[in-house]
Motif scaffolding. Structure first.
Motif, PDB file in Angstrom:
ATOM      1  N   LEU A 184     -12.870   6.625  15.928  1.00 13.87           N
ATOM      2  CA  LEU A 184     -12.421   7.700  14.886  1.00 13.87           C
ATOM      3  C   LEU A 184     -11.076   8.065  15.116  1.00 13.87           C
ATOM      4  O   LEU A 184     -10.596   9.115  14.440  1.00 13.87           O
ATOM      5  N   SER A 185     -10.276   7.584  15.964  1.00 12.87           N
ATOM      6  CA  SER A 185      -8.652   7.634  15.988  1.00 12.87           C
ATOM      7  C   SER A 185      -7.810   6.528  16.420  1.00 12.87           C
ATOM      8  O   SER A 185      -8.173   5.588  15.196  1.00 12.87           O
ATOM      9  N   THR A 208      -5.051   1.331   4.605  1.00  9.54           N
ATOM     10  CA  THR A 208      -5.615   2.175   3.422  1.00  9.54           C
ATOM     11  C   THR A 208      -4.683   3.649   3.667  1.00  9.54           C
ATOM     12  O   THR A 208      -4.914   4.231   4.626  1.00  9.54           O
ATOM     13  N   GLY A 211     -14.446  19.497   4.130  1.00  6.09           N
ATOM     14  CA  GLY A 211     -14.204  18.502   3.357  1.00  6.09           C
ATOM     15  C   GLY A 211     -15.023  17.249   3.201  1.00  6.09           C
ATOM     16  O   GLY A 211     -14.925  16.214   2.764  1.00  6.09           O
ATOM     17  N   GLN A 212     -16.136  17.484   3.942  1.00 10.68           N
ATOM     18  CA  GLN A 212     -17.235  16.210   4.330  1.00 10.68           C
ATOM     19  C   GLN A 212     -18.282  16.467   3.649  1.00 10.68           C
ATOM     20  O   GLN A 212     -19.009  15.556   3.151  1.00 10.68           O
ATOM     21  N   ASP A 265      -6.208  -0.559  15.973  1.00 10.66           N
ATOM     22  CA  ASP A 265      -6.492  -0.239  14.697  1.00 10.66           C
ATOM     23  C   ASP A 265      -6.661   1.552  14.773  1.00 10.66           C
ATOM     24  O   ASP A 265      -6.669   2.135  15.886  1.00 10.66           O
ATOM     25  N   ALA A 266      -6.337   2.178  13.636  1.00  7.05           N
ATOM     26  CA  ALA A 266      -6.197   3.593  13.662  1.00  7.05           C
ATOM     27  C   ALA A 266      -7.056   4.013  12.620  1.00  7.05           C
ATOM     28  O   ALA A 266      -7.292   3.612  11.440  1.00  7.05           O
ATOM     29  N   TYR A 267      -7.507   5.107  12.555  1.00  5.86           N
ATOM     30  CA  TYR A 267      -8.387   5.885  11.593  1.00  5.86           C
ATOM     31  C   TYR A 267      -7.907   7.258  11.390  1.00  5.86           C
ATOM     32  O   TYR A 267      -7.738   8.028  12.327  1.00  5.86           O
ATOM     33  N   ASP A 268      -7.638   7.702   9.960  1.00  5.22           N
ATOM     34  CA  ASP A 268      -7.120   9.278   9.825  1.00  5.22           C
ATOM     35  C   ASP A 268      -7.516   9.199   8.269  1.00  5.22           C
ATOM     36  O   ASP A 268      -7.703   8.469   7.669  1.00  5.22           O
ATOM     37  N   ASP A 269      -7.656  10.566   8.110  1.00  3.88           N
ATOM     38  CA  ASP A 269      -7.960  10.750   6.623  1.00  3.88           C
ATOM     39  C   ASP A 269      -6.848  10.441   5.706  1.00  3.88           C
ATOM     40  O   ASP A 269      -7.331   9.982   4.539  1.00  3.88           O
ATOM     41  N   GLN A 270      -5.723  10.252   6.264  1.00  2.00           N
ATOM     42  CA  GLN A 270      -4.655   9.759   5.330  1.00  2.00           C
ATOM     43  C   GLN A 270      -4.371   8.388   5.314  1.00  2.00           C
ATOM     44  O   GLN A 270      -3.946   7.761   4.522  1.00  2.00           O
ATOM     45  N   ASP A 298      -4.435   0.076  -0.872  1.00  2.00           N
ATOM     46  CA  ASP A 298      -5.104  -0.731  -0.064  1.00  2.00           C
ATOM     47  C   ASP A 298      -4.147  -1.937   0.160  1.00  2.00           C
ATOM     48  O   ASP A 298      -3.792  -2.668  -0.862  1.00  2.00           O
ATOM     49  N   SER A 317      -5.613  -1.358  10.384  1.00  2.00           N
ATOM     50  CA  SER A 317      -5.652  -2.568  11.807  1.00  2.00           C
ATOM     51  C   SER A 317      -4.547  -3.509  11.800  1.00  2.00           C
ATOM     52  O   SER A 317      -4.021  -3.951  10.708  1.00  2.00           O
ATOM     53  N   THR A 354      -4.281  -4.735   7.842  1.00  2.00           N
ATOM     54  CA  THR A 354      -5.240  -4.197   6.766  1.00  2.00           C
ATOM     55  C   THR A 354      -4.660  -2.544   6.754  1.00  2.00           C
ATOM     56  O   THR A 354      -4.301  -2.163   7.959  1.00  2.00           O
TER      57      THR A 354
END
Lengths: 452, 349
Positions: A319-320, A412, A35-36, A351-356, A422, A360, A410
Motif C-alpha cells: 500500500l505504499s 494512474t 474519503g473511503q 511499484d507505488a500506490y498513493d491516492d493521487q 492512465d 509500476s 503502468t
C-alpha cells in the motif's frame, strides 16, 4: 527500422447520473473524512453512461531473412457504454453492462449481465453471468481478420456451505463464431462442468480442490473435437503478509476425437510462490512448471516441459512503495527437438500506490540460448548462395540466440476529483546473434477518464 | 469425420501442389546443365510446403494473431517462390522460398510460446475472476469506495488483458492480468486493513502526544538538530491532518509515518552521550514514573504493571552503566526505559 510500437491514445468521458428514474444520488455528506466510506447503501438501482473517444496505433515489425516486414494499424475510435446495477440490498442482485465502439479498423460490441441470489447471511448461493461480444474488421485478409462473435455463460451454484467450507458447482458454456472461418480461425463451442470444495472467508489459510470436465467441438473440423478431464487444487497461507506461500496445481487429460488428426495429451501446471521475511525486506520466490505430454509425438506435437523461476529480494509495502530485484530463468525442454532453450535474466521492478499517483515499472534484461542455434554462416547473403548449396540448410531449425529486454510501465494519476489519466507502455526488443533476426515488440496506451 | 464446411475451407497448398507438377515438368524439360540445381530447388520448395502444413497445425491450435500474420506472409512468399521457379528464375525462387522458411520458423516459435501462455492465461483468468467477484462483493457490502475504485481499475486492466488475448497477444495478456491481480490484491489488502471511520483521527492525535512526550523527554538539553526534527515532525503531522481533511487517507498515512520517523530521529539525536545529560534523563524518568505511580495503582492491567517493572529494570541498568562510565550503554538503557514508560502511558489511557 526494426521496432514494434503500439500507441494507444484514448480520451474517455463518463457521464454518470440519472439515466433513468431509478438513478441514485450519493449524498456527499455521507462521506467521512477518510474519503473511503460512504454512508447509506444505494436505495435504488444505479445507472451510468460513459462516452469515450480515442486513437490506437500499431506498428509491427518482424524479420524475413533479408528484409523486414512491417504491419501498421492506426485506428481512431469512439465508444458509448451504459452500465447499471441493482440496489445493494435484498436477496436478488443484478448488474448490466453494454458498450459499443466504432473505429476505422474495428467495430466492437459488448453486452454483459450478472444475476446473483443471496441467502440470509448475504452469501451468494447462485450466480448467473452471460456475455456477448462482437467484433467486425473493416479491413480483412484471408488469415487474420475474420469478423467474430463470442458468447459465454457461467452458472455457479453453492448448494451447501458451513462456517468454514463450501461446495460449489459451475456450468460454463462458450461459443466462438467466425464470419469467414478458415484453417486458422475455426468456429468452436465448449461446455464445461466443475465441482469444487473450498474454504470460506478470508482466514489466514485458504484452500480448494476440485474436478472439472469439458467438451469442445469444432463444427467445421469434427476430427479435432476434444474432451478434457481435470483436477485442480490450491493452497494459500499468509495472504499478503510478509511471510506467505501459494501453491496451485492442475492436471488435465485432453482426449482428441481423432487421434490421427491430433494426439491426446496430459497437461500439468504447477505454480509455487512464496515470500520469507529477512532483515528489512523479504526473499521472494516464484516457480512455474508446465508439461505437455502427448500420447504420440508427431509433427508439431512433442513432449515438452517449461520451467520458469524467479528468485530475488524485495522491500516495501503493497500500500505504499515497494521494489524487488532478482534473477529470472526459464527452461524449455523438448528432448531432441531443436526448439529447446535456456533463458536467464535480471529482473527489477518498483511499484507505488498513493491516492493521487500509482504505478509500476518492471525491467528485465537477459539472454536466451537455444540448444541448437543456427550459426551466422547460414545467413550469407542470397547473392553468394548457389542453389546446389541449399541441401544442408533444409532441415536446420532457424532459431538464433538473442539478448532481450522487457520493459513494462503502468501509471494512474488522479487529476482532481473528476479526471483520471492512465498510461501503459511495453517494449520488448530482441538482439539476435544474427542481426537479420532482430525483432521488437511494443505496446502503449494513454487514457483520460472523466467522472462527474 | 470431416464436415462439408471443412471441405470448403480454401487450401492454398492444394493448388500449390498442382503448380508443383507443372514446375516438375518445366524442370525436366529444362535441359541437363541445370538439372541438379533445379532438382534441389524443387526439393527445397516441396519441403517448405511440408513445413508450412506442419506450422499451420500448430498455429491453428492457438489464438495468436501474430503467428497467423507471419504464417500468412510465409504462405504468400511460398506462392511467389513457385511462380519464380516456373519462370525459370531459380536464384530468385530460392531466395524467396528461403524467406518463406524463415517466416515459418518465426510463426512456429510465436505459436509455441502462445500455446503455453494461452493455457496459463486461461487458468489465471479463471482464478482472477473468482477472487475478483469475492473481493468486489466484500467491498460493496462494506461500501469501501477506495477499494471499489481500485477494483474498477483492476477490472479495466483485466479487460485489457482479455482484449490483448483476443487480438492474439497472449503474452501481453498475461502481463496485463498480473497487473490486474496486483490491483486486486491491493483492494483486498485495503479491505482487510480497513480502518474504522475515526481511526485515522485517533492515530493523528496519538502522534501529536508522541511529539509532546518527545519534547518533554528532551528537556532543556535538546540540541538544535533535534528541535528542527521535531518541528519537521509537527509539519508532517499537520500535513497528515490536512490530507485527511481533503479525503486522501493514503497520503495522510504516509505523512503520519514520516512524522513518527522524525520523532524517533529527534530523540536519537537529541542527547549526546555525556554523563550529565544521561543523569538528567534518569531524573526525568524518575519524575515521570512518580507521576504514573498512582495511575498504575488504580489499574488492573497486568501488562501495564509488567512493562512498568521492565522500564524500572532498564532505568537501574542505565544507572549502573553510568556509574561504570559506560556512557553509550547507559544512554541506550535510559532511552529504552523512557520508551517503556510511553507504552505504559498508552495502556493506562
Amino acid at each position: 527500422m526494426r521496432f514494434l510500437l503500439i500507441l494507444g491514445v484514448a480520451l474517455a468521458g463518463t457521464v454518470s447520473g440519472p439515466a433513468s428514474a431509478h438513478a441514485l444520488e450519493i449524498p456527499t455528506s455521507g462521506r467521512d473524512s477518510l474519503g473511503q466510506w460512504t454512508a447509506p447503501p444505494a436505495p435504488k438501482a444505479h445507472w451510468n453512461l460513459r462516452l469515450e473517444t480515442g486513437l490506437d496505433a500499431l506498428v509491427h515489425t518482424y524479420p524475413l531473412a533479408v528484409s523486414d516486414t512491417t504491419e501498421t494499424v492506426i485506428e481512431a475510435l469512439a465508444a458509448v457504454a451504459v452500465s447499471g446495477r441493482s440496489a445493494r440490498r435484498g436477496a436478488n442482485r443484478w448488474e448490466l453492462q453494454g458498450s459499443a465502439s466504432l473505429g476505422d479498423e474495428l467495430t466492437r460490441q459488448r453486452l454483459e449481465g450478472v444475476f446473483r441470489r443471496l441467502d440470509s447471511g448475504r452469501s451468494t448461493r447462485l450466480r448467473l453471468a452471460a456475455s456477448l461480444r462482437g467484433r467486425q474488421y473493416r479491413h480483412s485478409d484471408e488469415y487474420t481478420s475474420s469478423d467474430n462473435l463470442e458468447t459465454r455463460t457461467d452458472l455457479r451454484l453453492v448448494p451447501w456451505q458451513n462456517e468454514s467450507t463450501m461446495f460449489e458447482s459451475r456450468l460454463r458454456g462458450y461459443l466462438q463464431h467466425y464470419g469467414s472461418p478458415s484453417e486458422l480461425e475455426v468456429n468452436h463451442r465448449q461446455v464445461g462442468l466443475a465441482m469444487t470444495l473450498r474454504s470460506r472467508g478470508w482466514s489466514e489459510r485458504s484452500w480448494s480442490a476440485g474436478l472439472l470436465g469439458s467438451a469442445r467441438s469444432y463444427p467445421d473440423s469434427a476430427r479435432i473435437d476434444r474432451h478434457t478431464w481435470g483436477a485442480q487444487a490450491t493452497f494459500e497461507r499468509g495472504g499478503q503478509a510478509d511471510r506467505r506461500i501459494r501453491v496451485y496445481h492442475r492436471t488435465d487429460r485432453r482426449l482428441v476425437r481423432d487421434e490421427t488428426a491430433r494426439p491426446s495429451a496430459w497437461i500439468h501446471l504447477t505454480d509455487l510462490e512464496f515470500a520469507i521475511p529477512t532483515g528489512v525486506g523479504r526473499i521472494l520466490g516464484d516457480l512455474q512448471l508446465e508439461g505437455w505430454l502427448y500420447d504420440r509425438e508427431e509433427g508439431a506435437y512433442f513432449d515438452s516441459w517449461r520451467t520458469t523461476a524467479f528468485a530475488g529480494y524485495g522491500r516495501g509495502d503493497l500500500l505504499s512503495t515497494r521494489w524487488k530485484l532478482g534473477l529470472a530463468g526459464e527452461r524449455f525442454g523438448a528432448g531432441e527437438v531443436p526448439e529447446s532453450y535456456t533463458q536467464f535474466g535480471l529482473r527489477g521492478g518498483v511499484d507505488a500506490y498513493d491516492d493521487q499517483l500509482s504505478g509500476s515499472l518492471t525491467l528485465e534484461v537477459g539472454q536466451r540460448l537455444y540448444d541448437e542455434s543456427s550459426s551466422g554462416t547460414e545467413t550469407a547473403t542470397t547473392a553468394s548462395l548457389d542453389v546446389a548449396g541449399t541441401t544442408d540448410y533444409l532441415d536446420e531449425y532457424s532459431n538464433t540466440d538473442f539478448t532481450y529486454w522487457e520493459i513494462w510501465l503502468t501509471a494512474t494519476w488522479r487529476l482532481g476529483d473528476h479526471f483520471t489519466l492512465d498510461a501503459m507502455a511495453n517494449y520488448e526488443p530482441e538482439n539476435h546473434t544474427i542481426p537479420e533476426d532482430d525483432s521488437a515488440l511494443g505496446y502503449a496506451t494513454l487514457r483520460l477518464t472523466w467522472r462527474p | 469425420m470431416i464436415s462439408a464446411t471443412e471441405q470448403r475451407i480454401p487450401r492454398t497448398a492444394s493448388w500449390a501442389a498442382a503448380v508443383f507438377v507443372l514446375l516438375l515438368g518445366l524442370l525436366i524439360g529444362a535441359g541437363t546443365s541445370y538439372a541438379q540445381d533445379q532438382e534441389q530447388l524443387r526439393d527445397y520448395i516441396e519441403r517448405t510446403s511440408e513445413l508450412m502444413d506442419w506450422a499451420r497445425e500448430l498455429v491453428q491450435d492457438t489464438d495468436n494473431a501474430r503467428s497467423r500474420t507471419v504464417l500468412a506472409e510465409a504462405q504468400r512468399l511460398q506462392v511467389r517462390s513457385i511462380e519464380l521457379a516456373t519462370q525459370n528464375r531459380p536464384l530468385r525462387a530460392y531466395e524467396t522460398a528461403r524467406r518463406a522458411r524463415e517466416a515459418i520458423w518465426l510463426a512456429v516459435r510465436l505459436a509455441r510460446e502462445a500455446m503455453n501462455q494461452e493455457e496459463q492465461l486461461r487458468v489465471r483468468a479463471d482464478r482472477f475472476r473468482e477472487v475478483f467477484d469475492e473481493v468486489r462483493e466484500r467491498a460493496q457490502e462494506a461500501h469501501h469506495e477506495t477499494a471499489l475504485t481500485i477494483l474498477r481499475q483492476s477490472e479495466t486492466q483485466a479487460e485489457r488483458a482479455r482484449e490483448r488475448y483476443l487480438q492474439g497477444d497472449a503474452k501481453a495478456g498475461v502481463e496485463l492480468l498480473e497487473q490486474a491481480e496486483q490491483l486486486l490484491q491491493r483492494a483486498r489488502r485495503l479491505l482487510q486493513d480497513a480502518p474504522r471511520p475515526g481511526r485515522m483521527e485517533n492515530e493523528i492525535e496519538r502522534t501529536r502526544k508522541l511529539i509532546e512526550g518527545a519534547r518533554e523527554r528532551l528537556g532543556d538539553d535538546a540540541g538544535r538538530e533535534s528541535l528542527e526534527r521535531l518541528d519537521d515532525a509537527r509539519n508532517f503531522l499537520n500535513r497528515a491532518a490536512s490530507q485527511l481533511a481533503q479525503g486522501h487517507p493514503q497520503r495522510a498515512r504516509h505523512a503520519l509515518e514520516r512524522s513518527r520517523q522524525l520523532i524517533g530521529e529527534a530523540v536519537d539525536s537529541g542527547v549526546a552521550p555525556d554523563a550529565e545529560a544521561i543523569r538528567r534523563q534518569i531524573e526525568r524518568w524518575d519524575a515521570r514514573a512518580t507521576r504514573l505511580d498512582p495511575l498504575l495503582e488504580g489499574s488492573n492491567s497486568d501488562r501495564a504493571h509488567r512493562t512498568f517493572r521492565r522500564a524500572g529494570e532498564d532505568r537501574s541498568d542505565a544507572a549502573t552503566h553510568l556509574a561504570a562510565g559506560r556512557l553509550l550503554r547507559a544512554l541506550r538503557q535510559i532511552r529504552a526505559a523512557h520508551e517503556k514508560l510511553d507504552q505504559v502511558e498508552r495502556m493506562l489511557r
